[in-house]
Every structure is written in structure tokens, then in C-alpha cells.
Motif scaffolding. Structure first.
Motif, PDB file in Angstrom:
ATOM      1  N   LYS A  51       0.819  -1.231   0.000  1.00  0.00           N
ATOM      2  CA  LYS A  51       0.000   0.000   0.000  1.00  0.00           C
ATOM      3  C   LYS A  51       0.841   1.264   0.000  1.00  0.00           C
ATOM      4  CE  LYS A  51      -2.150  -1.315   3.839  1.00  0.00           C
ATOM      5  NZ  LYS A  51      -1.649  -2.707   3.980  1.00  0.00           N
ATOM      6  N   ARG A  54       3.660   3.794   4.674  1.00  0.00           N
ATOM      7  CA  ARG A  54       4.716   4.496   5.411  1.00  0.00           C
ATOM      8  C   ARG A  54       5.336   5.631   4.597  1.00  0.00           C
ATOM      9  NH1 ARG A  54       3.593  -0.260   6.256  1.00  0.00           N
ATOM     10  NH2 ARG A  54       3.396  -1.229   8.301  1.00  0.00           N
ATOM     11  N   HIS A  83      10.735  -1.497   5.609  1.00  0.00           N
ATOM     12  CA  HIS A  83       9.476  -2.221   5.835  1.00  0.00           C
ATOM     13  C   HIS A  83       9.462  -3.537   5.040  1.00  0.00           C
ATOM     14  CE1 HIS A  83       5.250  -3.109   6.117  1.00  0.00           C
ATOM     15  NE2 HIS A  83       5.031  -2.834   4.839  1.00  0.00           N
ATOM     16  N   ASP A  90      10.223 -11.622   8.313  1.00  0.00           N
ATOM     17  CA  ASP A  90       9.125 -12.101   9.157  1.00  0.00           C
ATOM     18  C   ASP A  90       8.477 -13.361   8.578  1.00  0.00           C
ATOM     19  OD1 ASP A  90       7.187 -11.481  11.423  1.00  0.00           O
ATOM     20  OD2 ASP A  90       5.811 -11.576   9.730  1.00  0.00           O
ATOM     21  N   ARG A 102       1.431 -10.027   0.374  1.00  0.00           N
ATOM     22  CA  ARG A 102       1.070  -9.093  -0.689  1.00  0.00           C
ATOM     23  C   ARG A 102       0.462  -9.857  -1.880  1.00  0.00           C
ATOM     24  NH1 ARG A 102       6.187  -4.707  -0.247  1.00  0.00           N
ATOM     25  NH2 ARG A 102       5.186  -3.427   1.336  1.00  0.00           N
ATOM     26  N   GLN A 226      -1.703  -1.380  14.147  1.00  0.00           N
ATOM     27  CA  GLN A 226      -1.465  -2.793  14.482  1.00  0.00           C
ATOM     28  C   GLN A 226      -2.717  -3.438  15.098  1.00  0.00           C
ATOM     29  OE1 GLN A 226       1.097  -4.903  13.573  1.00  0.00           O
ATOM     30  NE2 GLN A 226      -0.416  -6.366  14.313  1.00  0.00           N
TER      31      GLN A 226
HETATM   32  C1  GRG Z   1      12.728  -7.254  12.189  1.00  0.00           C
HETATM   33  C2  GRG Z   1      12.322  -9.388  10.939  1.00  0.00           C
HETATM   34  C3  GRG Z   1      11.782  -8.215  11.599  1.00  0.00           C
HETATM   35  C4  GRG Z   1      10.465  -8.051  11.634  1.00  0.00           C
HETATM   36  C5  GRG Z   1       9.858  -6.897  12.183  1.00  0.00           C
HETATM   37  C6  GRG Z   1       7.223  -5.543  10.813  1.00  0.00           C
HETATM   38  C7  GRG Z   1       7.514  -6.876  11.333  1.00  0.00           C
HETATM   39  C8  GRG Z   1       8.408  -7.041  12.485  1.00  0.00           C
HETATM   40  C9  GRG Z   1       6.976  -7.973  10.815  1.00  0.00           C
HETATM   41  C10 GRG Z   1       6.060  -7.970   9.708  1.00  0.00           C
HETATM   42  C11 GRG Z   1       4.833  -8.766  10.006  1.00  0.00           C
HETATM   43  C12 GRG Z   1       3.738  -8.014  10.594  1.00  0.00           C
HETATM   44  C13 GRG Z   1       2.392  -8.614  10.617  1.00  0.00           C
HETATM   45  C14 GRG Z   1       3.953  -6.858  11.097  1.00  0.00           C
HETATM   46  C15 GRG Z   1       2.993  -6.022  11.625  1.00  0.00           C
HETATM   47  C16 GRG Z   1       2.993  -4.809  10.822  1.00  0.00           C
HETATM   48  C17 GRG Z   1       2.175  -4.958   9.618  1.00  0.00           C
HETATM   49  C18 GRG Z   1       0.739  -4.951   9.777  1.00  0.00           C
HETATM   50  C19 GRG Z   1       2.777  -5.077   8.460  1.00  0.00           C
HETATM   51  C20 GRG Z   1       2.075  -5.050   7.188  1.00  0.00           C
HETATM   52  O1  GRG Z   1       2.068  -3.696   6.821  1.00  0.00           O
HETATM   53  P1  GRG Z   1       1.144  -3.154   5.684  1.00  0.00           P
HETATM   54  O2  GRG Z   1      -0.270  -3.567   5.930  1.00  0.00           O
HETATM   55  O3  GRG Z   1       1.682  -3.978   4.441  1.00  0.00           O
HETATM   56  O4  GRG Z   1       1.402  -1.699   5.505  1.00  0.00           O
HETATM   57  P2  GRG Z   1       1.875  -3.568   2.902  1.00  0.00           P
HETATM   58  O5  GRG Z   1       2.065  -4.891   2.217  1.00  0.00           O
HETATM   59  O6  GRG Z   1       0.658  -2.838   2.412  1.00  0.00           O
HETATM   60  O7  GRG Z   1       3.099  -2.720   2.858  1.00  0.00           O
END
Ligand code: GRG
Length: 302
Positions: A51, A54, A83, A90, A102, A226
Motif C-alpha cells: 500500500k 509508510r 518495511h 518475518d 502481498r 497494528q
Molecule cells: C525485524 C524481521 C523483523 C520483523 C519486524 C514488521 C515486522 C516485524 C513484521 C512484519 C509482520 C507483521 C504482521 C507486522 C505487523 C505490521 C504490519 C501490519 C505489516 C504489514 O504492513 P502493511 O499492511 O503492508 O502496511 P503492505 O504490504 O501494504 O506494505
């Protein structure tokens, strides 16, 4: 007759996403040479249809304090690289072991674990390369760039996203604990969202009460984002979200609904959004994108 043109969030998000996509494309060469596999893997996840929330927040943060969103693009894109690295890592089997991200097979499913790990490393390091690019140094004082890099590094590191991820993994399957879920959410997700909007405002010379207001907004929407992700895991649909719904519940993740229930989680996310918008009361129409993005965060379906 004069009058303000009504703000159209969809149009705004599309326009900014287009700018981010174009800038990101310009920063990466066509994969070639002996290390082309890692460039392919980096670009695969980077252009898999995120999306761009950020980087858009970074531009909107700059605009709220009267700056030009376009000039913060190198930093906005660097944040998207960080990100994307976090998503690739992750999804690895050693972390959340996910197959879809995605809307596409996860990076390690396509390129293998070693290349996926290195693609994440490559994106993270390239982010810092980008934030020290001549293009930015020509426009912003080195002192300010260093402050912004410091903010983003702290938000991405052990005191932010990495720290949140550690606690997220270690508390999987454990008894509900509110201070822990709050820690996970504010660090794993909230820190980078706040750094996105705050760095944009800093680069556009936002300081004093205006910067404090933006940071207060950033912290609140970071947590709300979140919580909405937790709720989507329960109420969302995998196809629309582009990732597997129900995964948090299955893994016994420490989420807001798991700790305080769905209704209370919804109430808290709405309160956070109202408070975030209230933080912006010192700004005029220039902060309208930030106000509308706050509302969108808890209404989104993906
Ligand atoms: C340091 C390895 C490491 C991980 C950090 C960010 C994170 C922690 C993990 C990603 C998985 C996750 C569910 C994180 C929560 C944040 C989140 C909702 C990420 C998805 O972000 P969106 O919805 O995704 O903005 P797009 O795909 O639209 O960019």
C-alpha cells in the motif's frame, strides 16, 4: 466564487503511491551481473503490491508542516525498503513461516531461504545508502539528515521494530498479558509508522510544538494500525488482504483481541484515531491528509 476543493483521500493515496513506485523503480537497476538473483528477489517483494502507507505518511508529514512531499521521497522510499525487508524476514520459516504476502508467494518460497535472507539484508542496507544519496544532501543540511537517519535507525532496531519482533516471537502461545501486547505493538509496528510521519515533518523543517504534535499523532496511529491488523486477522478475508487470515489466532499470537476481546479492541482503536486527529488541531488544511489517513487506517480491508 472561491472555496476549498474537498479533499479526496483515494485520489491522494493513488497519486502519492504513484510517486513512490516511480521513485523506487528509479533507484533499482535491472537485475544483471553475478549478484542479479538478489536484486531480483529484492525487487520481487518491493513491487509485490504494498500500500506504501509508510512513505505516504512521510510525505504527508512534510506537507502538514508546509513542506513539499516530493522532496522527502528518498527518505520515504528508504522507509519502504526497511518495511519490505521486515516482511521478507518475518515470513521466513525461522520466524512466522508464511507462504503468502502481498497476494503472492513469499520471497523464500520463490528464491529460497538464503537469497530471501540476503534480499532482506540488501533492502535494509540500501535504505541507508539511499538516505545518504547526493540528491538529498544537495537539499537538506547534513546535520538534519543525520538526525533523521538516527530516528529511523532507532525505530527499526532493538529499541523499536526488531525489539517488538523479538517479544512477539517469545510470547507466542503464552497467557494474555496487556503490557506485553502493548509493548509488541508499539515497537514492532508503531515505531516505524511514527518514524515515517515524524521524519517527513523533520525534513520539512517542522520543529517545536508542530513536531511534538506530529509525533503524538504518529504514536497513536502506529498502535491503531497494528490493532486494526489484529482485527483484520479475525474479520478480514485472505484474498483481499493478500495474506493468510487467521494466522495470528492459529499461532497463538499476543494480539489485542486475544488479550482484551474484539469489542474492546475496536473501541481502543477508534479512541486512538480520535486522539491522533486531536493532536493535529494546531494545523490547518495542510494536515487534512493525515487526519483522513488516521480514519482510513481502521476502516481498511487490507
Ligand atoms: C525485524 C524481521 C523483523 C520483523 C519486524 C514488521 C515486522 C516485524 C513484521 C512484519 C509482520 C507483521 C504482521 C507486522 C505487523 C505490521 C504490519 C501490519 C505489516 C504489514 O504492513 P502493511 O499492511 O503492508 O502496511 P503492505 O504490504 O501494504 O506494505
Amino acid at each position: 466564487m472561491t472555496g476549498k476543493v474537498p479533499f479526496d483521500l483515494k485520489e491522494y493515496l493513488n497519486e502519492k503511491k504513484g510517486l513512490v513506485d516511480k521513485a523506487l523503480d528509479s533507484y533499482f537497476p535491472d537485475p544483471s551481473g553475478p549478484a542479479s538473483d538478489v536484486i531480483k528477489a529484492m525487487k520481487y517483494s518491493l513491487f509485490a503490491g504494498g500500500k506504501r502507507l509508510r512513505p505516504i505518511l512521510c510525505m504527508a508529514g512534510a506537507e502538514a508542516v508546509g513542506g513539499d512531499g516530493k522532496f522527502v521521497l528518498p527518505v520515504a522510499c528508504a522507509i519502504e525498503l526497511i518495511h519490505t525487508y521486515s516482511l521478507i524476514h518475518d515470513d521466513l520459516p525461522v520466524m512466522d513461516d508464511d507462504d503468502i504476502r502481498r497476494g503472492k508467494p513469499t520471497n523464500h518460497k520463490v528464491f529460497g531461504e538464503a537469497i530471501a535472507l540476503l534480499a532482506g539484508d540488501g533492502l535494509l542496507t540500501e535504505a541507508f545508502h539511499l538516505m545518504t544519496a547526493d540528491e538529498l544532501i544537495a537539499l537538506v543540511s547534513p546535520h538534519l539528515i543525520l538526525k533523521v537517519i538516527s530516528l529511523i535507525a532507532a525505530a527499526a532496531g532493538y529499541g523499536g521494530m526488531v525489539g517488538g519482533q523479538v517479544v512477539d516471537i517469545q510470547w507466542e502461545g503464552k497467557a494474555p498479558d496487556f503490557p506485553i501486547v502493548e509493548y509488541i505493538h508499539t515497537h514492532k509496528t508503531g515505531a516505524m509508522i511514527n518514524a515515517s510521519v515524524t521524519s517527513g515533518a523533520m525534513l520539512a523543517a517542522g520543529d517545536g510544538p508542530r513536531l511534538t504534535a506530529i509525533t503524538s499523532y504518529g504514536k497513536k496511529i502506529g498502535l491503531a494500525f497494528q490493532i486494526s491488523d489484529d482485527i483484520l486477522d479475525i474479520e478480514g478475508d485472505s484474498e483481499t488482504m493478500g495474506k493468510t487470515a487467521g494466522a495470528d489466532v492459529e499461532k497463538g499470537k499476543m494480539t489485542y483481541p486475544a488479550v482484551i476481546g474484539l469489542n474492546k479492541s475496536k473501541q481502543i482503536q477508534s479512541d486512538l484515531v480520535e486522539k491522533a486527529i486531536d493532536s493535529l488541531k494546531i494545523f490547518d488544511h495542510g494536515a487534512e491528509p493525515l487526519r483522513q489517513i488516521a480514519r482510513y487506517i481502521i476502516k481498511r480491508k487490507k
